[in-house]
Motif scaffolding. Sequence first.
Motif: not given
Length: 341
Positions: A11-18, A20-23, A38-40, A336-337
């Motif tokens: 769950f934590c890994t999925s949340s972290m991955v979700s 990440n990246g740039t919009l 997307l993280k900040t 973009s990832p």
Amino acid sequence: MRTIYFLILLFCTSSMVSQNGTLIVLNKSDDTADLIDLKTKQSVATIPTGNGPHEVAVSFDGTLAVVTNYGRGEGWPGSSLTIIDIANKKAIKTVQLDYKAPHGLEFITEDQLLVTCEASKKLIQVNIETGLVEKAIDTDQETSHMVVYAPISNKAFVANIRSGSVSVIDLNTDQLEKIINTGEGAEGVALTADGTSVWITNRAEDTVNVLDVKTLETLEEFTSEKFPIRVKTTSDGKYGLISNAQSGDVKVFDAKSKKLIKTISMNVTALEKEASRLFQDFDDSPVPVGILIHPNNTFAFVANTNADIITIIDLETLEISGRLTAGKEPDGLGFSPLILN
């Protein structure tokens, strides 16, 4: 205990991955593109584009973003593309075109992309490495707005708003193969996850057509109210999302049955009335238009052009989970990832 630990870790890994990246967000009235971490949830760069940037496509490796400068006001029609180096957060090239009002676009190889040119009634193929237009094919229709590419048939489907149709371009022969009358205000277009069909939204009729990419037959038609303007499908084949500009919501459909699962109101209202903003007659609607679905299918981002807000939808709960801000009149969205500092 080990199973519980594994589930928590997953769950934590999925949340972290979700996160990440740039919009990439295009601001039509500011002539800029924002790169949002997307993280900040913060913009890390605001990059000048050409006049009236409307749509953006990101290269397969996530390093470049290409922006269509559609033009606005006295600067319409535009005739250029802006190429952005995402990692270095800057525009690196402007491609000047002989064709007017470039709008919808999609990469078909690492260096080549298809671009609709409304005012020229063309679909062009541009090589961004050389800056050359390699092909220019007539759509023979009015207001050729958006395009999607179907690899299994090597055809491009161009939605023509004013003509209420789709121009099917055979890229094997570089010819207009067929014009399909789908409905008034044909605008949004998206390929399904299995690549076998495309969805077309007809904004003036509140309908959606599903076309077979090989036979070009209409497979289904269903309703999406009011003013369906964009459509995206999840890559897992689960959902189709349609933004409805007049009612100010996103409708989530079962991608297989085409049944409406949920209507998600954007829950924001339009800002001040301005002549430069489209659809002023839609009262207080925030006018949701551009949609981007995160590659991991956990979130969708919706640009509310008349509220200057990007709404985040959690695709697991089908609830609004947050909001982002960029510039004035956000519309085209890209992903973009790459994680930017």
